[in-house]
Design a protein around this motif. Structure first.
Motif, mmCIF file in Angstrom:
data_model
loop_
_atom_site.group_PDB
_atom_site.id
_atom_site.type_symbol
_atom_site.label_atom_id
_atom_site.label_comp_id
_atom_site.label_asym_id
_atom_site.label_seq_id
_atom_site.Cartn_x
_atom_site.Cartn_y
_atom_site.Cartn_z
ATOM 1 N N LEU A 121 78.986 11.668 48.802
ATOM 2 C CA LEU A 121 77.616 11.800 48.313
ATOM 3 C C LEU A 121 77.423 12.964 47.361
ATOM 4 O O LEU A 121 76.506 12.961 46.545
ATOM 5 C CB LEU A 121 76.646 11.967 49.491
ATOM 6 N N GLY A 122 78.264 13.995 47.499
ATOM 7 C CA GLY A 122 78.051 15.231 46.765
ATOM 8 C C GLY A 122 77.162 16.168 47.571
ATOM 9 O O GLY A 122 76.425 15.732 48.453
ATOM 10 N N PRO A 123 77.202 17.455 47.304
ATOM 11 C CA PRO A 123 76.470 18.424 48.130
ATOM 12 C C PRO A 123 74.965 18.271 48.075
ATOM 13 O O PRO A 123 74.275 18.415 49.078
ATOM 14 C CB PRO A 123 76.912 19.781 47.557
ATOM 15 N N THR A 124 74.411 17.964 46.911
ATOM 16 C CA THR A 124 72.950 17.855 46.791
ATOM 17 C C THR A 124 72.427 16.653 47.547
ATOM 18 O O THR A 124 71.472 16.745 48.316
ATOM 19 C CB THR A 124 72.534 17.746 45.313
ATOM 20 N N LEU A 125 73.079 15.499 47.368
ATOM 21 C CA LEU A 125 72.639 14.293 48.050
ATOM 22 C C LEU A 125 72.841 14.397 49.545
ATOM 23 O O LEU A 125 72.077 13.854 50.328
ATOM 24 C CB LEU A 125 73.388 13.067 47.505
ATOM 25 N N VAL A 135 73.533 7.084 49.293
ATOM 26 C CA VAL A 135 74.037 6.466 48.068
ATOM 27 C C VAL A 135 75.124 7.354 47.491
ATOM 28 O O VAL A 135 74.942 8.569 47.355
ATOM 29 C CB VAL A 135 72.911 6.282 47.028
ATOM 30 N N ALA A 136 76.250 6.749 47.142
ATOM 31 C CA ALA A 136 77.383 7.524 46.630
ATOM 32 C C ALA A 136 77.030 8.190 45.305
ATOM 33 O O ALA A 136 76.272 7.651 44.487
ATOM 34 C CB ALA A 136 78.592 6.612 46.446
ATOM 35 N N ARG A 137 77.595 9.376 45.086
ATOM 36 C CA ARG A 137 77.400 10.081 43.817
ATOM 37 C C ARG A 137 78.131 9.334 42.704
ATOM 38 O O ARG A 137 79.070 8.560 42.972
ATOM 39 C CB ARG A 137 77.967 11.507 43.931
ATOM 40 N N ALA A 146 89.422 5.000 42.950
ATOM 41 C CA ALA A 146 90.533 4.397 43.690
ATOM 42 C C ALA A 146 90.952 5.273 44.864
ATOM 43 O O ALA A 146 91.264 4.772 45.953
ATOM 44 C CB ALA A 146 91.718 4.169 42.749
ATOM 45 N N ALA A 147 90.962 6.595 44.660
ATOM 46 C CA ALA A 147 91.338 7.513 45.742
ATOM 47 C C ALA A 147 90.328 7.457 46.881
ATOM 48 O O ALA A 147 90.695 7.447 48.064
ATOM 49 C CB ALA A 147 91.455 8.941 45.201
ATOM 50 N N LEU A 148 89.049 7.392 46.543
ATOM 51 C CA LEU A 148 88.022 7.315 47.578
ATOM 52 C C LEU A 148 88.065 5.971 48.304
ATOM 53 O O LEU A 148 87.854 5.900 49.524
ATOM 54 C CB LEU A 148 86.641 7.547 46.966
ATOM 55 N N ALA A 149 88.339 4.891 47.570
ATOM 56 C CA ALA A 149 88.463 3.576 48.200
ATOM 57 C C ALA A 149 89.631 3.556 49.178
ATOM 58 O O ALA A 149 89.537 2.988 50.274
ATOM 59 C CB ALA A 149 88.637 2.498 47.133
ATOM 60 N N SER A 150 90.735 4.189 48.792
ATOM 61 C CA SER A 150 91.897 4.279 49.674
ATOM 62 C C SER A 150 91.565 5.086 50.929
ATOM 63 O O SER A 150 91.943 4.714 52.045
ATOM 64 C CB SER A 150 93.069 4.924 48.930
ATOM 65 N N CYS A 151 90.832 6.184 50.743
ATOM 66 C CA CYS A 151 90.418 7.014 51.870
ATOM 67 C C CYS A 151 89.514 6.229 52.813
ATOM 68 O O CYS A 151 89.653 6.297 54.041
ATOM 69 C CB CYS A 151 89.717 8.259 51.341
ATOM 70 N N ALA A 152 88.582 5.462 52.248
ATOM 71 C CA ALA A 152 87.680 4.651 53.062
ATOM 72 C C ALA A 152 88.455 3.612 53.870
ATOM 73 O O ALA A 152 88.160 3.369 55.043
ATOM 74 C CB ALA A 152 86.646 3.972 52.169
ATOM 75 N N LYS A 153 89.450 3.008 53.243
ATOM 76 C CA LYS A 153 90.249 1.996 53.928
ATOM 77 C C LYS A 153 91.003 2.594 55.107
ATOM 78 O O LYS A 153 91.200 1.939 56.140
ATOM 79 C CB LYS A 153 91.231 1.360 52.938
ATOM 80 N N LYS A 154 91.412 3.838 54.987
ATOM 81 C CA LYS A 154 92.158 4.513 56.057
ATOM 82 C C LYS A 154 91.226 5.004 57.170
ATOM 83 O O LYS A 154 91.563 4.910 58.364
ATOM 84 C CB LYS A 154 92.914 5.705 55.458
ATOM 85 N N ALA A 180 78.557 6.309 54.272
ATOM 86 C CA ALA A 180 78.965 6.872 52.985
ATOM 87 C C ALA A 180 80.275 6.245 52.512
ATOM 88 O O ALA A 180 80.404 5.846 51.345
ATOM 89 C CB ALA A 180 79.114 8.387 53.107
ATOM 90 N N LEU A 181 81.249 6.138 53.401
ATOM 91 C CA LEU A 181 82.542 5.549 53.023
ATOM 92 C C LEU A 181 82.391 4.092 52.599
ATOM 93 O O LEU A 181 83.109 3.620 51.705
ATOM 94 C CB LEU A 181 83.525 5.664 54.186
ATOM 95 N N SER A 182 81.453 3.383 53.228
ATOM 96 C CA SER A 182 81.259 1.973 52.864
ATOM 97 C C SER A 182 80.790 1.825 51.420
ATOM 98 O O SER A 182 80.982 0.782 50.799
ATOM 99 C CB SER A 182 80.250 1.314 53.814
ATOM 100 N N GLN A 183 80.162 2.882 50.880
ATOM 101 C CA GLN A 183 79.681 2.839 49.501
ATOM 102 C C GLN A 183 80.828 2.863 48.487
ATOM 103 O O GLN A 183 80.652 2.435 47.339
ATOM 104 C CB GLN A 183 78.761 4.034 49.218
ATOM 105 N N VAL A 184 81.979 3.380 48.888
ATOM 106 C CA VAL A 184 83.099 3.500 47.952
ATOM 107 C C VAL A 184 84.275 2.605 48.338
ATOM 108 O O VAL A 184 85.280 2.548 47.628
ATOM 109 C CB VAL A 184 83.580 4.970 47.846
#
Length: 334
Positions: A121-125, A135-137, A146-154, A180-184
């Motif tokens: 999300l980022g610090p402000t959100l 909502v994802a930043r 791609a890195a965040l999608a991989s992290c979410a999958k794990k 949050a992870l579902s957003q990416v």
């Protein structure tokens, strides 16, 4: 900066540098930080402290507790590192296994879930968001996405398991991290996980013990958080599963969560619910089951009707014909 002030002596944190940890936690979020630095400099100290705690658990329990507390302080730095990370594509994949292990630890759960939420999300959100509107930043590059999608999958399956089978200490934060992870995450992956979730939810409703009732409530919250990222087929499955559950009045908290799912669906899938046959069915559910609607659920029930009215077409006879019954329901509920 380690070149100016070394935190560690050998593999563990120097005792006379422990005062730096709260300072870093409070201030590191204001500048770009390297996740690789957390991986290469902070995590080895965590491992050394955890090994020390295990070795001293019986012979010196107080020293072991101090080591555990210090390790938790080091993990608590992670949200600050995730506020403005400078190397997500390069460093995040190598942190996934450590994050998955830490999520399962009660001592680290709070720090890791907050870090994941901040990362997406980022610090402000993160500070401004509620669980209802995460909502994802904006992501800067395809590599970062791609890195965040991989992290979410794990990590999403780990969060799912904590919520479905375990008892996380910070249920709300685990829910928010999962949302949050579902957003990416990739769409296909989320739909597969959702089907597993729906099966577990229905299984929990078939049991009558207290633990299953509490689990069903948490799984409803999780289903609600995923509604914005579901495809139409999954949304239809969810609607069909929730219909009979709304009339279960033996658990008011669970019933309220079911109405909350319907409320989210009215907001995100209005066209699905406005289909002629389904609309008649939904209106019957929302206006014809007052005797089984607990008083604590009535506000959410009215909010469902409000969302439907907001998307009605004044030129549609079926929509206009439904208004008197909906108005009557509003009067009865208030």
């Amino acid at each position: 900066d380690e070149s100016h002030l070394a935190l560690q002596t050998g593999q563990t944190i120097a005792p006379n540098r422990a005062w730096c940890l709260p300072v870093l936690k409070a201030n590191a979020a204001h500048a770009p930080c390297s996740l690789a630095h957390f991986r290469d400099s902070i995590l080895p100290m965590v491992s050394a402290l955890e090994a020390e705690a295990a070795a001293k658990a019986e012979a010196a329990p107080m020293a072991a507790k101090v080591a555990q507390a210090r390790a938790a302080q080091l993990w608590a730095l992670l949200p600050a590192y995730c506020a403005r990370p400078s190397d997500v594509p390069a460093a995040l994949p190598s942190l996934e296994a450590s994050l998955a292990r830490a999520l399962k630890s009660p001592d680290c759960e709070l720090s890791v879930t907050l870090a994941l939420k901040t990362l997406v999300l980022g610090p402000t959100l993160t500070e401004a968001s509620s669980a209802d509107r995460l909502v994802a930043r904006p992501l800067e590059t395809a590599e970062e996405a791609a890195a965040l999608a991989s992290c979410a999958k794990k990590l999403m399956p780990v969060c799912f398991k904590l919520l479905a089978e375990g008892a996380p200490q910070n249920v709300q934060l685990v829910l928010e991290a999962t949302t949050a992870l579902s957003q990416v995450a990739s769409g296909g992956f989320v739909q597969v996980l959702f089907k597993t979730l729906l099966a577990k939810l229905l299984e929990a409703t078939l049991r009558v013990d207290k633990v299953s009732e509490q689990r069903a409530v948490v799984l409803c919250d999780l289903a609600t958080s995923l509604v914005p990222v579901l495809d139409t087929q999954a949304a239809e499955m969810l609607y069909n599963a929730i219909k009979p559950l709304v009339n279960m009045d033996d658990n008011p908290t669970f019933q309220k969560r079911c109405y909350k799912i319907l409320h989210e669906m009215c907001g995100h899938f209005p066209q699905l619910l406005l289909e002629k046959a389904r609309l008649a069915e939904l209106l019957s559910l929302l206006t014809g089951s007052l005797l089984t609607c607990h008083v604590s659920s009535r506000q959410m029930r009215l909010r469902c009707l409000e969302r439907l009215v907001n998307v009605f077409d004044s030129s549609d006879e079926n929509h206009m014909a439904a208004l008197p019954g909906m108005a009557g329901e509003g009067i009865l509920c208030t």
